[in-house]
Scaffold this motif. Sequence first.
Motif: not given
Length: 135
Positions: A7-30
Amino acid sequence: MQVVLYVHNHGERTDRRPPGRVCGMAVGEDPTAHPWDPDRAVSSFAEFRCGADVEDPATEVQLAVAKAFAHAGASVSGRTIEFNTRRCTLRLALEPGFDDPRAVLEPLLALARAFHVRDGRVVSLPVAAEPSHAS
């Protein structure tokens, strides 16, 4: 093979984007949890790493979050916390609004419940939802 749930949170508001959250998954050896938008700073995050063959990832996430907060103590905001067991690792960078166990657990738990290992592959389709093979 390992899985990283993040979970990565982007707490700062910019002129082009509001705060937001990205959730994801990565798979592999490392696997690495790369930011989806490198131009936006990640203000807080949670990254849970375990073997892809872990029997119950949802329970592992719940235990790791509870133990990490118990070990960290009361004032966790503004700190990076690392919690390691022999089965998993949890890294947290916390900020107000993303600094209590429930706020961290909810998105990670949703990801943990979504992945399964089938025939050596990590899939996001629950085993119970697989099509049956008629003989």
